[in-house]
Design a protein around this motif. Structure first.
Motif, PDB file in Angstrom:
ATOM      1  N   ALA A  75      87.450 -15.905   2.924  1.00  0.00           N
ATOM      2  CA  ALA A  75      87.310 -17.280   3.117  1.00  0.00           C
ATOM      3  C   ALA A  75      88.677 -17.958   3.486  1.00  0.00           C
ATOM      4  O   ALA A  75      88.728 -18.886   4.350  1.00  0.00           O
TER       5      ALA A  75
ATOM      6  N   GLN B 201      91.011 -16.677   4.829  1.00  0.00           N
ATOM      7  CA  GLN B 201      91.677 -16.395   6.023  1.00  0.00           C
ATOM      8  C   GLN B 201      90.965 -16.772   7.270  1.00  0.00           C
ATOM      9  O   GLN B 201      91.437 -16.169   8.648  1.00  0.00           O
ATOM     10  N   GLU B 202      90.002 -17.620   7.444  1.00  0.00           N
ATOM     11  CA  GLU B 202      89.303 -17.736   8.334  1.00  0.00           C
ATOM     12  C   GLU B 202      89.880 -18.420   9.509  1.00  0.00           C
ATOM     13  O   GLU B 202      89.691 -17.773  10.782  1.00  0.00           O
ATOM     14  N   GLU B 203      90.749 -19.603   9.284  1.00  0.00           N
ATOM     15  CA  GLU B 203      91.378 -20.031  10.605  1.00  0.00           C
ATOM     16  C   GLU B 203      92.389 -19.207  11.068  1.00  0.00           C
ATOM     17  O   GLU B 203      92.629 -19.092  12.568  1.00  0.00           O
TER      18      GLU B 203
ATOM     19  N   ARG C 179      92.092 -15.926  11.643  1.00  0.00           N
ATOM     20  CA  ARG C 179      91.474 -15.036  12.416  1.00  0.00           C
ATOM     21  C   ARG C 179      90.705 -15.577  13.629  1.00  0.00           C
ATOM     22  O   ARG C 179      90.957 -15.072  14.748  1.00  0.00           O
ATOM     23  N   LYS C 180      90.619 -16.889  13.791  1.00  0.00           N
ATOM     24  CA  LYS C 180      90.259 -17.539  15.034  1.00  0.00           C
ATOM     25  C   LYS C 180      91.538 -17.396  15.872  1.00  0.00           C
ATOM     26  O   LYS C 180      91.238 -17.379  17.209  1.00  0.00           O
TER      27      LYS C 180
ATOM     28  N   ARG D 260      86.271  -7.965   9.515  1.00  0.00           N
ATOM     29  CA  ARG D 260      84.839  -7.926   9.543  1.00  0.00           C
ATOM     30  C   ARG D 260      84.210  -6.794   8.783  1.00  0.00           C
ATOM     31  O   ARG D 260      83.224  -6.972   7.979  1.00  0.00           O
TER      32      ARG D 260
ATOM     33  N   GLU E  82      84.351  -7.718   4.886  1.00  0.00           N
ATOM     34  CA  GLU E  82      83.447  -8.680   4.674  1.00  0.00           C
ATOM     35  C   GLU E  82      81.928  -7.847   4.387  1.00  0.00           C
ATOM     36  O   GLU E  82      81.260  -8.163   3.311  1.00  0.00           O
TER      37      GLU E  82
END
Length: 987
Positions: A293, A295-297, A299-300, A728, A731
């Motif tokens: 959670a 690391q979301e930005e 990864r984009k 991916r 998760e």
């Protein structure tokens, strides 16, 4: 076996060739070989032995020095013997190994030993007619024909008195060694050795079996952990096995209880560990979701960067290819400028011509240069031929000069060769005549000797006649004396009978017991002893008479033979004739000696002439060939020079013109090639730039720089893809873990007590492992002890028959080898030798009793010796005068000679019968007669007379003077500084 003829050359003390004619020497059956000490008497016996066996008796055979030190270098050392064996006459020729001077150069070389056997008459069945030449085959054939070995032959034919005297006085061991050599008891010694070896083998087997039993017992004690008792080992083994089996049962019960406790503790630990693992997995899944959670930005951003890099990847390759095409065009244009400059440097003016014109001109010049290639090779050959012209001229001149010199050398050789050939023919004729003249010389020398012996022969006839008359008179007197004494005894027989009468006893004539008037003995009464002595004297006189008459007949026969050979010629006539003949021989010999050097000179002259003629012909041929080649090359060089002058043009030579043309061709070809490459590169660059513009439009980029800013290398692309995929996957895995049924109701804050269960399980496991180890150790010990007990029993059973067999073999081996229960201490070999010695003693006693006039006999004893030494080979003498058995060492010198001679003759008879050898018709007795008195010598001579009865030939080797008077046929050995020689004497 009968000997006929012996020849020795450069052998022992005999420098030149000497011949012994045994047929003439042994015509009476008895002959004497005498001469000074060291003259070479025994060497003749050695020669007989060497001819037969290739060796000589005793210590002389060990030295192996048989060649005469005084012999000429070219004189071969050899022995030739003719003899008859088993009805087959043969001729043996042997030469020993010796050192001789080299025929070429200095120093010596080894002359190898050789042997030749030739059959005189038809060969035996299965034998080659040409005879035998191999030393081993000759040795085997001789031994087979004789039926005895060399050692046996030396004892039974060449009777060595010294050795038999030692044999009489020898101890048991020395006597045994001689008998072993003679009677061949090797097989019995092998039997003794076989028993000893078999006992040693059985002892080793028994020791190995005992050692094996000891080893098994020690291993049993080691495994059991106890000491081996001194007694009742079998009971100890049984008790130990029972104790170990009880300990195994106890260990098995303990192991079962420990295993059950360990299984219960392991089940509890497994339950606690499973619960702790479920709590750990729930905690780990919650931790991974929280990290993703955050690391979301990031990864984009990774996804956007990866998408732009993938669009740029489609354009990067096309842009790079366009850059490479531009670089290739620049390189082609630079190369074109360089090649144009190079072509201009060759003198070519139109360097701006197009590619097609350049290629056309290059082909034309290449054809012109190719036409000049052959002329270049001719130009090189022209230089070599000019040098050869000079060389051939010099060679022809030198060869002509050598022809002239060789012709001058040949001028006088043929005449010199003819002169040498004539002188050689004269020498050959002289050598051919020399043999016949020498034969006449030998005949004259023999005739001169006969003339010298004639007065002695005439005196011998006169002396023999006088001796015969004296012997006849003495015999008549002895016979008259014997008859007179017999008459007197008959006349006094009444008085002799009366002297035996006693009062009251009957008369042997009339039977009356009264004797009123017994006859009285006359003064001339003769006793029986006197009559017997007179009779013996008459017999001796008769023998002397017959001997004297025989000597007279022999002397008259020899005198008649001498006169027959002389044919009325006197000694002076023969000496003068011999002197003239020897002068002729000297002249012929001088001419004959020139044959070898003249032959060499003739051969050398002919060889020199032939070599010079061959050299002159070769030089003449070489001069002609050189002149011919000089003329041919001169013509060829002149014609070639005209063609080369035309071809070189304005250049120094043809090669320079061709090199110039070849350089222009290479420059034209290079310029045409680079111009074609530049045109192709420009076209390729234009096409590639169009492809780049199309790829940028499809990828969504405006310029190449924008595309290159978005491009990433393959490693970066793979890293971005991996980071996105890992996020991916993590998760998905965390959510899948939390959704598992077995984790339902498990919270991340739950606690499980694992350590206490682990401690209990560890303690139970250690107790179980200890119990298993104790059980395994007890079981292994029990199994090992059971196996060892079985092997102990098997080893004990194997040992018992081996001990019984060895005890029997040990006792028998001791008996066979003269020990143990063998009371006489006689080995099997000694027992056999004792039987042979007993036969020898019986045969020798018959001779000894006659020689000693009935006084001595041999006595064989098989009793054991003193201090436990072996018995069976004792040999003493019985003295009939005293009735006691005496040691042989107590005999006097003369008695020892009689005993040793008897023993030698007896041993010869026994060995010949034992080996089955051929009949021994020839015997030699070597020395020992000087110890005998006249009467004993008479007895010994009678024995030797008996030996020669039936055709035997007996040769005596002695320097005793009396034997020369008794034996008419003698062979004298003369000794001198230049070597020994032989002389046949006939009394």
């Amino acid at each position: 076996m009968r000997l006929h003829r012996l020849e020795v050359a450069a052998f022992g003390p005999y420098r030149s060739r000497e011949v012994v004619d045994f047929d003439a020497l042994g015509a009476d059956g008895l002959f004497l070989l005498h001469g000074d000490t060291g003259a070479g008497k025994t060497t003749l016996l050695d020669a007989v032995a060497f001819a037969l066996f290739g060796t000589v008796p005793g210590a002389r055979g060990q030295v192996k020095r048989l060649r005469c030190d005084l012999a000429e270098p070219d004189e071969p050392t050899e022995v030739v013997l003719e003899l008859t064996v088993q009805g087959q006459r043969l001729r043996l020729q042997r030469s020993p190994e010796y050192q001789r001077p080299k025929r070429r150069g200095e120093g010596t070389t080894t002359q190898q030993a050789k042997a030749v056997l030739q059959w005189v008459g038809p060969p035996p069945a299965g034998q080659p007619a040409e005879g035998l030449t191999r030393i081993d085959e000759v040795g085997r054939t001789v031994q087979r024909l004789l039926g005895m070995s060399a050692e046996q032959f030396f004892q039974v034919v060449l009777l060595p008195q010294g050795e038999f005297a030692r044999f009489l006085r020898a101890d048991t061991d020395e006597r045994e060694k001689l008998l072993e050599r003679l009677f061949g008891t090797k097989r019995f010694a092998e039997v003794e050795g076989w028993f000893r070896e078999r006992r040693a083998d059985r002892r080793r087997e028994l020791d190995q079996q005992r050692q094996e039993l000891r080893e098994w017992t020690a291993r049993f004690a080691q495994v059991a952990g106890e000491d081996v008792p001194e007694e009742d080992v079998a009971g100890w083994v049984a008790r130990t096995g029972e104790r170990i089996r009880s300990s195994v049962e106890q260990a098995r019960d303990d192991e079962k209880r420990a295993r059950a406790a360990r299984e219960s503790a392991d089940e509890l630990l497994a339950e606690r560990l499973s619960a702790a693992e479920r709590v750990r997995r729930v905690r780990e899944a919650h931790r991974r979701l929280a990290a993703l959670a955050e690391q979301e930005e990031e990864r984009k951003r990774w996804a956007a960067e990866l998408e732009a890099a993938r669009r740029a990847a489609a354009v990067v390759g096309v842009a790079a290819q366009a850059d490479r095409c531009a670089a290739q065009l620049d390189e082609a244009r630079e190369a074109e400028d360089r090649k144009a400059a190079a072509l201009a440097a060759t003198g070519f003016a139109d360097v701006q011509a197009d590619t097609a014109d350049l290629r056309k001109l290059s082909g034309k010049l290449r054809e012109e240069a190719g036409a000049l290639a052959g002329l270049v090779a001719e130009a090189e050959q022209q230089v070599r031929d000019q040098r050869d012209i000079e060389r051939h001229a010099e060679a022809a001149s030198e060869a002509r000069a050598r022809v002239q010199v060789l012709g001058e050398k040949l001028a006088g050789i043929p005449e010199r060769a003819r002169d040498l050939r004539e002188r050689l023919d004269v020498a050959i004729d002289a050598e051919a005549k020399l043999g016949e003249v020498r034969k006449r010389e030998s005949e004259l020398v023999a005739a001169v000797r006969d003339a010298e012996r004639l007065p002695a022969a005439e005196r011998a006839v006169a002396d023999a006649g006088a001796a015969a008359r004296v012997a006849i008179d003495q015999h008549q007197e002895a016979r008259e004396r014997f008859l007179e004494l017999r008459r007197w005894r008959l006349d006094g027989m009444a008085a002799e009978l009366a002297s035996r009468l006693t009062s009251g006893s009957p008369c042997p004539v009339c039977g009356s017991s009264d004797h009123p008037a017994p006859a009285m003995a006359a003064p001339e009464a003769v006793s029986p002893e006197q009559e017997q002595a007179a009779e013996e004297a008459e017999s001796r006189a008769e023998r002397r008479r017959k001997a004297a008459e025989a000597a007279k007949h022999d002397a008259e026969t020899k005198l008649a033979a001498l006169r027959e050979r002389l044919r009325g010629r006197t000694g002076a006539q023969l000496t003068e004739e011999l002197s003239l003949l020897r002068r002729e021989i000297a002249g012929l010999d001088a001419l004959a000696q020139q044959r070898a050097p003249l032959a060499k000179q003739v051969q050398a002259a002919e060889t020199e002439q032939r070599e010079l003629e061959e050299k002159r012909a070769a030089e003449l041929q070489a001069a002609t060939a050189a002149e011919t080649q000089h003329r041919a090359l001169t013509e060829r060089v002149a014609e070639r020079a005209r063609r080369l002058e035309e071809a070189r043009g304005g250049h120094p030579d043809v090669a320079a013109r061709r090199a110039h043309l070849t350089g222009i061709v290479r420059a034209l070809d290079a310029l045409a090639e680079v111009r074609s490459a530049a045109a192709s590169a420009a076209e390729q660059l234009e096409r590639q730039r169009a492809e780049v513009r199309e790829a940028l439009w499809r990828a969504g980029f405006e310029t190449v720089d924008e595309m290159r800013a978005a491009a990433r290398d393959e490693a970066t692309v793979r890293d971005l893809e991996k980071r996105l995929a890992d996020a991916r996957a993590a998760e998905a895995a965390a959510r899948a873990t939390l959704n598992e049924p077995e984790l339902f109701g498990v919270g991340p804050d739950d606690e499980v007590d694992v350590e206490s269960a682990r401690a209990k399980a560890q303690a139970a496991r250690e107790r179980a492992e200890a119990a298993v180890a104790v059980l395994r150790s007890a079981t292994a010990q029990a199994d090992a002890l059971g196996t060892l007990a079985e092997r102990l029993a098997a080893a004990t059973e194997r040992l018992r028959p081996l001990e019984e067999e060895f005890a029997e073999l040990d006792a028998l081996t001791d008996v066979v080898n003269g020990r143990g229960q063998n009371a006489r201490k006689m080995s099997l070999r000694s027992y056999v030798l004792a039987a042979r010695l007993e036969e020898v003693a019986i045969a020798a006693t018959a001779r000894l009793q006659t020689m000693s006039q009935g006084r001595y006999s041999f006595v064989h004893s098989d009793a054991a010796g003193s201090h436990g030494t072996r018995g069976g080979l004792g040999l003493d003498v019985l003295d009939d005068f005293s009735g006691t058995v005496r040691p042989a060492k107590t005999l006097s010198g003369g008695e020892s000679f009689l005993a040793s001679l008897s023993l030698a003759l007896g041993l010869a008879d026994v060995v010949a019968a034992e080996t089955g050898g051929s009949l021994l018709d020839t015997l030699f007795v070597d020395e020992g007669f000087g110890t005998l008195d006249s009467e004993t010598l008479d007895v010994v001579m009678n024995i030797l007379d008996e030996l020669r009865a039936g055709g035997r030939v007996v040769g005596l080797v002695s320097h005793v003077e009396e034997l020369r008077q008794r034996i008419p046929t003698r062979l004298r050995v003369r000794k001198s500084r230049t070597g020994s020689s032989l002389e046949l004497q006939m009394a």
